[in-house]
Design a protein around this motif. Structure first.
Motif, short mmCIF file in Angstrom:
data_model
loop_
_atom_site.label_atom_id
_atom_site.label_comp_id
_atom_site.label_asym_id
_atom_site.label_seq_id
_atom_site.Cartn_x
_atom_site.Cartn_y
_atom_site.Cartn_z
N ILE A 182 48.04 36.68 35.40
CA ILE A 182 48.02 38.05 35.92
C ILE A 182 48.51 38.04 37.35
CG2 ILE A 182 46.55 40.03 36.44
CD1 ILE A 182 44.65 39.06 34.32
N PHE A 183 49.54 38.82 37.65
CA PHE A 183 49.90 39.03 39.03
C PHE A 183 49.72 40.50 39.32
CE2 PHE A 183 53.79 39.57 36.66
CZ PHE A 183 54.28 40.75 37.17
N GLU B 120 40.27 46.37 40.74
CA GLU B 120 39.03 46.48 39.98
C GLU B 120 39.18 45.87 38.59
OE1 GLU B 120 37.89 50.55 39.92
OE2 GLU B 120 38.07 50.82 42.09
N PHE B 121 40.31 46.18 37.95
CA PHE B 121 40.56 45.66 36.61
C PHE B 121 40.60 44.13 36.61
CE2 PHE B 121 43.49 44.50 33.13
CZ PHE B 121 42.87 45.11 32.06
N LEU C 190 46.02 32.70 44.10
CA LEU C 190 44.67 32.18 43.91
C LEU C 190 44.53 31.76 42.46
CD1 LEU C 190 42.75 35.02 45.76
CD2 LEU C 190 43.71 32.95 46.73
N VAL C 191 44.12 30.53 42.23
CA VAL C 191 43.95 30.04 40.87
C VAL C 191 42.47 29.83 40.63
CG1 VAL C 191 44.48 28.22 39.23
CG2 VAL C 191 46.18 28.91 40.94
N PHE C 192 41.96 30.53 39.60
CA PHE C 192 40.54 30.45 39.28
C PHE C 192 40.39 29.62 38.03
CE2 PHE C 192 38.98 33.46 42.35
CZ PHE C 192 40.12 34.17 42.66
N CYS D 50 38.42 41.13 34.66
CA CYS D 50 39.08 40.09 33.87
C CYS D 50 38.73 38.70 34.38
CB CYS D 50 40.59 40.29 33.88
SG CYS D 50 41.16 41.78 33.03
N ARG D 51 38.62 38.56 35.69
CA ARG D 51 38.33 37.26 36.27
C ARG D 51 36.95 36.76 35.84
NH1 ARG D 51 38.36 36.75 42.70
NH2 ARG D 51 36.54 38.10 42.41
#
Length: 415
Positions: free
Chosen positions: A395-396, A266-267, A413-415, A271-272
């Motif tokens: 962030i992992f 959720e956090f 996954l890279v956003f 952040c994403r």
């Protein structure tokens, strides 16, 4: 109503600016630390924008290890006074950001002085009753300021207990012995609990000052959960040799780590969606239930230690079977990635009439772990990214590093 609210807000900003300019004027006339006092007021003023870096650097100069301890104490006291007297969310938040950055960017002597100041006086980060009731948004921001202050307070408490900075020595938990491990992991999990509570809601999600503070928290989450995961790996390695009372505590720690993995999802979703620059996420996976079952069976099968009686450990067959059941389930998930059949090693009926040794089990499990990913490399990449850009946070997640134990594949996954 809208016009009246806008007028009231403009009036509050004007009053805030007047207060700031008055404090600056008084510092120029009366203060023995004129430059420092002016920098503190300007770095924590009522403007709802980030402070200028030159004012932050002036404050940090007064907090460095080369500065006389009396000057450091004065600076901490001035920040504490600023925090205690304000009823404005922006002033409070900007003061907390200065303190937080000081914890990260100044050597450990600052944290030690900070802890000493808090212990000798009232807790300076206790903002449980803080509120800015000037409007609905200000009320919402105040709620976030309170949980942020709780995190910083927990940060100091964790440093006091561990005696080292987890952001610098995140791999130390991998080498701890059982007593230290059972003491330090709960403290780190409590710190993560406070960090996860800083997930913003409502108007706080879109506030730029809160987003800036959140970007710092997101960066710290990388190494904090890395330290927890290192400790969990260490814990699992020692688990099947623990006495019952230690195993019970270890099981609770392990279960809590799984629960926190869900909260991390959720956090990270929050952040994403925020503008932190280039953010990397790793998909969270939960460990298979079979390993938890094996740990619970071990607690049940391990007799309690009785006074004046030798400690009785479970037989090797019991421990081998517990580990075998957990690892066999993981092989079903990752068998396509293995060049050998672990089940042939673990199942005596497929190889030989004699059961495998504990060394064979340990070797197979260790091979699975090392083939997936290197935790230190992930953390190092995150550190380099953080140093490159304050808003570029790597962030992992809990589950994937957690999955080192269980051979669950990792997807980046890279956003």
């Amino acid at each position: 109503m809208a016009a009246g609210g806008s007028t009231q807000q403009s009036l509050r900003r004007a009053i805030g600016a007047l207060k700031d300019s008055t404090k600056v004027g008084l510092a120029k006339v009366n203060s023995g630390y004129k430059a420092l006092d002016i920098a503190i007021v300007k770095a924590t003023n009522h403007d709802e924008v980030l402070a200028k870096e030159k004012h932050i650097r002036t404050i940090f100069g007064a907090l460095s290890s080369s500065t006389p301890r009396a000057d450091v104490a004065y600076c901490i006291q001035a920040l504490a006074k600023r925090l205690a007297k304000t009823q404005n969310w922006a002033v409070a938040l900007k003061t907390l950001i200065v303190m937080h950055r000081a914890m990260r960017e100044i050597d450990s002597t600052f944290r030690e002085e900070f802890i000493n100041y808090s212990q000798n006086r009232a807790l300076m980060l206790n903002l449980s009753h803080f509120k800015d009731d000037s409007g609905p948004n200000a009320w919402n921001y105040s709620a976030w300021v309170r949980v942020y202050a709780l995190y910083l307070e927990e940060h100091l408490e964790c440093f006091r207990l561990l005696k080292y900075d987890i952001q610098t020595y995140h791999s130390r938990t991998r080498e701890l012995d059982t007593p230290d491990l059972l003491e330090q992991l709960p403290a780190l999990q409590q710190l993560l609990f406070r960090l996860l509570a800083c997930q913003p809601e409502g108007a706080a999600v879109y506030n730029k000052l809160i987003q800036y503070a959140l970007s710092i928290l997101a960066g710290e989450c990388v190494k904090l959960y890395g330290a927890i995961t290192n400790g969990i790996l260490n814990l699992v390695d020692k688990y099947f040799e623990m006495q019952k009372h230690d195993a019970v505590r270890a099981l609770e720690i392990y279960q809590k780590a799984g629960n926190q993995a869900e909260k991390l999802s959720e956090f990270f979703e929050i952040c994403r969606g925020l503008d932190f620059g280039r953010v990397q996420f790793v998909k969270i996976e939960q460990p298979p239930a079979t390993f938890m079952t094996a740990m619970e069976e071990y607690v049940k099968d391990t007799p309690c230690t009785l006074a004046h009686h030798p400690i009785t450990y479970p037989t090797n067959d019991v421990k081998v079977n517990l580990k075998k059941n957990a690892i066999r389930e993981d092989n079903r998930v990752s068998d396509q990635k293995q060049d050998f059949d672990v089940e042939e090693i673990l199942d005596p009926s497929l190889t030989s009439p004699e059961p495998p040794s504990s060394d064979q089990i340990e070797a197979a499990a260790k091979l699975q772990v090392t083939e997936l990913l290197d935790l230190d490399e992930l953390i190092q990449e995150a550190s380099e990214l953080d140093e490159k850009n304050a808003f570029e946070v790597a962030i992992f997640t809990s589950g994937d590093i957690f999955s080192l134990i269980f051979s669950i594949g990792v997807q980046l996954l890279v956003f």
